[in-house]
Design a protein around this motif. Sequence first.
Motif, PDB file in Angstrom:
ATOM      1  N   ASP A  75      90.372  18.520  18.159  1.00 50.24           N
ATOM      2  CA  ASP A  75      90.788  18.303  19.656  1.00 50.24           C
ATOM      3  C   ASP A  75      89.845  17.688  20.527  1.00 50.24           C
ATOM      4  OD1 ASP A  75      89.363  20.543  19.967  1.00 50.24           O
ATOM      5  OD2 ASP A  75      90.820  21.793  20.992  1.00 50.24           O
ATOM      6  N   GLN A  76      88.755  17.219  19.912  1.00 52.23           N
ATOM      7  CA  GLN A  76      87.541  16.425  20.501  1.00 52.23           C
ATOM      8  C   GLN A  76      87.703  15.062  20.662  1.00 52.23           C
ATOM      9  OE1 GLN A  76      84.049  18.670  19.725  1.00 52.23           O
ATOM     10  NE2 GLN A  76      84.256  19.687  21.484  1.00 52.23           N
ATOM     11  N   LEU A  77      87.481  14.467  21.480  1.00 51.81           N
ATOM     12  CA  LEU A  77      87.346  12.861  21.562  1.00 51.81           C
ATOM     13  C   LEU A  77      85.780  12.666  21.694  1.00 51.81           C
ATOM     14  CD1 LEU A  77      90.408  11.718  23.963  1.00 51.81           C
ATOM     15  CD2 LEU A  77      90.232  11.817  21.182  1.00 51.81           C
ATOM     16  N   ILE A  78      85.191  11.697  21.047  1.00 50.85           N
ATOM     17  CA  ILE A  78      83.906  11.430  21.208  1.00 50.85           C
ATOM     18  C   ILE A  78      83.810   9.929  21.523  1.00 50.85           C
ATOM     19  CG2 ILE A  78      81.771  11.196  20.036  1.00 50.85           C
ATOM     20  CD1 ILE A  78      82.836  13.464  18.075  1.00 50.85           C
ATOM     21  N   PHE A  79      83.523   9.594  22.867  1.00 52.83           N
ATOM     22  CA  PHE A  79      83.213   8.284  23.516  1.00 52.83           C
ATOM     23  C   PHE A  79      82.154   7.768  23.393  1.00 52.83           C
ATOM     24  CE2 PHE A  79      87.205  10.053  25.404  1.00 52.83           C
ATOM     25  CZ  PHE A  79      87.873   9.144  25.222  1.00 52.83           C
TER      26      PHE A  79
ATOM     27  N   ASP B 102      93.371  -4.687  29.261  1.00 53.96           N
ATOM     28  CA  ASP B 102      92.645  -4.348  30.463  1.00 53.96           C
ATOM     29  C   ASP B 102      91.337  -3.459  30.002  1.00 53.96           C
ATOM     30  OD1 ASP B 102      93.741  -6.027  32.379  1.00 53.96           O
ATOM     31  OD2 ASP B 102      95.199  -4.411  32.554  1.00 53.96           O
ATOM     32  N   ASN B 103      91.245  -3.175  28.826  1.00 49.38           N
ATOM     33  CA  ASN B 103      90.086  -2.344  28.288  1.00 49.38           C
ATOM     34  C   ASN B 103      89.959  -0.860  29.032  1.00 49.38           C
ATOM     35  OD1 ASN B 103      89.451  -4.247  26.549  1.00 49.38           O
ATOM     36  ND2 ASN B 103      88.308  -5.543  27.974  1.00 49.38           N
ATOM     37  N   PHE B 104      91.104  -0.348  29.128  1.00 52.88           N
ATOM     38  CA  PHE B 104      91.093   1.117  29.766  1.00 52.88           C
ATOM     39  C   PHE B 104      91.561   2.081  28.547  1.00 52.88           C
ATOM     40  CE2 PHE B 104      92.049  -1.340  33.865  1.00 52.88           C
ATOM     41  CZ  PHE B 104      90.684  -1.307  34.437  1.00 52.88           C
ATOM     42  N   ILE B 105      91.096   3.354  28.525  1.00 49.99           N
ATOM     43  CA  ILE B 105      91.693   4.448  27.929  1.00 49.99           C
ATOM     44  C   ILE B 105      91.921   5.586  28.701  1.00 49.99           C
ATOM     45  CG2 ILE B 105      91.201   5.982  26.089  1.00 49.99           C
ATOM     46  CD1 ILE B 105      88.954   3.798  25.046  1.00 49.99           C
ATOM     47  N   TYR B 106      93.238   5.795  28.610  1.00 52.68           N
ATOM     48  CA  TYR B 106      93.258   7.071  29.523  1.00 52.68           C
ATOM     49  C   TYR B 106      93.541   8.356  28.784  1.00 52.68           C
ATOM     50  CZ  TYR B 106      94.450   3.348  32.973  1.00 52.68           C
ATOM     51  OH  TYR B 106      94.512   2.206  33.612  1.00 52.68           O
ATOM     52  N   ILE B 107      92.967   9.365  29.224  1.00 50.58           N
ATOM     53  CA  ILE B 107      92.975  10.750  28.395  1.00 50.58           C
ATOM     54  C   ILE B 107      93.614  11.791  29.441  1.00 50.58           C
ATOM     55  CG2 ILE B 107      91.198  10.099  26.921  1.00 50.58           C
ATOM     56  CD1 ILE B 107      89.368  12.053  28.485  1.00 50.58           C
ATOM     57  N   ARG B 108      93.918  12.944  28.743  1.00 57.78           N
ATOM     58  CA  ARG B 108      94.317  14.199  29.576  1.00 57.78           C
ATOM     59  C   ARG B 108      93.575  15.292  29.020  1.00 57.78           C
ATOM     60  NH1 ARG B 108      97.779  14.948  33.507  1.00 57.78           N
ATOM     61  NH2 ARG B 108      98.857  12.877  32.922  1.00 57.78           N
ATOM     62  N   GLN B 109      92.793  15.705  29.890  1.00 51.65           N
ATOM     63  CA  GLN B 109      91.991  16.982  29.241  1.00 51.65           C
ATOM     64  C   GLN B 109      92.434  18.154  29.359  1.00 51.65           C
ATOM     65  OE1 GLN B 109      88.324  16.209  32.283  1.00 51.65           O
ATOM     66  NE2 GLN B 109      86.803  16.313  30.221  1.00 51.65           N
ATOM     67  N   LYS B 110      92.125  19.064  28.247  1.00 49.33           N
ATOM     68  CA  LYS B 110      92.729  20.363  28.352  1.00 49.33           C
ATOM     69  C   LYS B 110      92.351  21.381  28.821  1.00 49.33           C
ATOM     70  CE  LYS B 110      94.718  19.032  23.589  1.00 49.33           C
ATOM     71  NZ  LYS B 110      94.665  19.399  22.202  1.00 49.33           N
TER      72      LYS B 110
ATOM     73  N   TYR C  32      89.177   6.707  31.516  1.00 49.62           N
ATOM     74  CA  TYR C  32      89.778   7.766  32.874  1.00 49.62           C
ATOM     75  C   TYR C  32      90.537   8.848  32.345  1.00 49.62           C
ATOM     76  CZ  TYR C  32      88.809   3.608  35.623  1.00 49.62           C
ATOM     77  OH  TYR C  32      88.502   2.423  36.327  1.00 49.62           O
ATOM     78  N   THR C  33      90.284   9.934  33.026  1.00 48.06           N
ATOM     79  CA  THR C  33      90.813  11.092  32.839  1.00 48.06           C
ATOM     80  C   THR C  33      92.091  11.425  34.058  1.00 48.06           C
ATOM     81  OG1 THR C  33      90.787  13.653  32.575  1.00 48.06           O
ATOM     82  CG2 THR C  33      89.309  12.642  34.017  1.00 48.06           C
ATOM     83  N   MET C  34      93.185  11.605  33.365  1.00 53.19           N
ATOM     84  CA  MET C  34      94.408  11.707  34.441  1.00 53.19           C
ATOM     85  C   MET C  34      94.595  13.157  34.915  1.00 53.19           C
ATOM     86  SD  MET C  34      95.481   8.817  34.104  1.00 53.19           S
ATOM     87  CE  MET C  34      96.832   8.887  34.915  1.00 53.19           C
ATOM     88  N   VAL C  35      94.494  13.154  36.078  1.00 57.32           N
ATOM     89  CA  VAL C  35      94.534  14.562  36.872  1.00 57.32           C
ATOM     90  C   VAL C  35      95.911  14.341  37.666  1.00 57.32           C
ATOM     91  CG1 VAL C  35      93.684  15.978  38.632  1.00 57.32           C
ATOM     92  CG2 VAL C  35      92.270  14.586  37.105  1.00 57.32           C
ATOM     93  N   ASP C  36      96.903  15.062  37.418  1.00 58.63           N
ATOM     94  CA  ASP C  36      98.379  14.705  37.836  1.00 58.63           C
ATOM     95  C   ASP C  36      98.677  13.215  37.601  1.00 58.63           C
ATOM     96  OD1 ASP C  36      98.394  17.786  38.717  1.00 58.63           O
ATOM     97  OD2 ASP C  36      97.333  17.193  40.673  1.00 58.63           O
ATOM     98  N   GLU C  37      98.854  12.696  38.864  1.00 51.64           N
ATOM     99  CA  GLU C  37      99.287  11.235  38.628  1.00 51.64           C
ATOM    100  C   GLU C  37      98.224  10.590  38.878  1.00 51.64           C
ATOM    101  OE1 GLU C  37     101.837  10.007  37.155  1.00 51.64           O
ATOM    102  OE2 GLU C  37     102.402  12.365  36.811  1.00 51.64           O
ATOM    103  N   SER C  38      97.079  10.970  39.551  1.00 48.88           N
ATOM    104  CA  SER C  38      95.820   9.849  39.630  1.00 48.88           C
ATOM    105  C   SER C  38      94.828   9.970  38.641  1.00 48.88           C
ATOM    106  CB  SER C  38      95.131  10.540  40.862  1.00 48.88           C
ATOM    107  OG  SER C  38      94.521  11.785  40.660  1.00 48.88           O
ATOM    108  N   LYS C  39      93.854   8.928  38.446  1.00 48.80           N
ATOM    109  CA  LYS C  39      92.830   9.058  37.367  1.00 48.80           C
ATOM    110  C   LYS C  39      91.374   9.251  38.024  1.00 48.80           C
ATOM    111  CE  LYS C  39      92.922   3.942  37.803  1.00 48.80           C
ATOM    112  NZ  LYS C  39      93.094   2.734  37.142  1.00 48.80           N
ATOM    113  N   ARG C  40      90.547   9.654  37.370  1.00 44.76           N
ATOM    114  CA  ARG C  40      89.308   9.852  37.575  1.00 44.76           C
ATOM    115  C   ARG C  40      88.155   9.127  36.480  1.00 44.76           C
ATOM    116  NH1 ARG C  40      85.697  14.862  36.769  1.00 44.76           N
ATOM    117  NH2 ARG C  40      87.606  15.307  35.338  1.00 44.76           N
ATOM    118  N   LEU C  41      87.202   8.607  36.813  1.00 44.27           N
ATOM    119  CA  LEU C  41      86.462   7.745  36.009  1.00 44.27           C
ATOM    120  C   LEU C  41      85.544   8.933  35.370  1.00 44.27           C
ATOM    121  CD1 LEU C  41      85.130   5.083  35.141  1.00 44.27           C
ATOM    122  CD2 LEU C  41      83.446   5.537  36.784  1.00 44.27           C
TER     123      LEU C  41
END
Length: 62
Positions: A29-33, A54-62, A7-16
């Motif tokens: 500075d890149q993540l490769i999933f 819970d098998n979640f990864i939370y990221i914040r895009q630049k 999930y990418t974090m946008v403010d305080e909400s998450k987006r798949l």
Amino acid sequence: MCLSTVYTMVDESKRLLCKNIAGVKVDGDQLIFTDIMGLPTVVTATIERIDLMDNFIYIRQK
């Protein structure tokens, strides 16, 4: 087998961003999933949090 959802974090909400992730690589500075089928998703981001229970990864895009 443990697969994760990213999930990418946008403010305080998450987006798949992507599902069924089997591998994560950091390249500068890149993540490769990489998903279970071997398809990569490349984003410029930082890891915020990894939840192994819970098998979640939370990221914040630049």
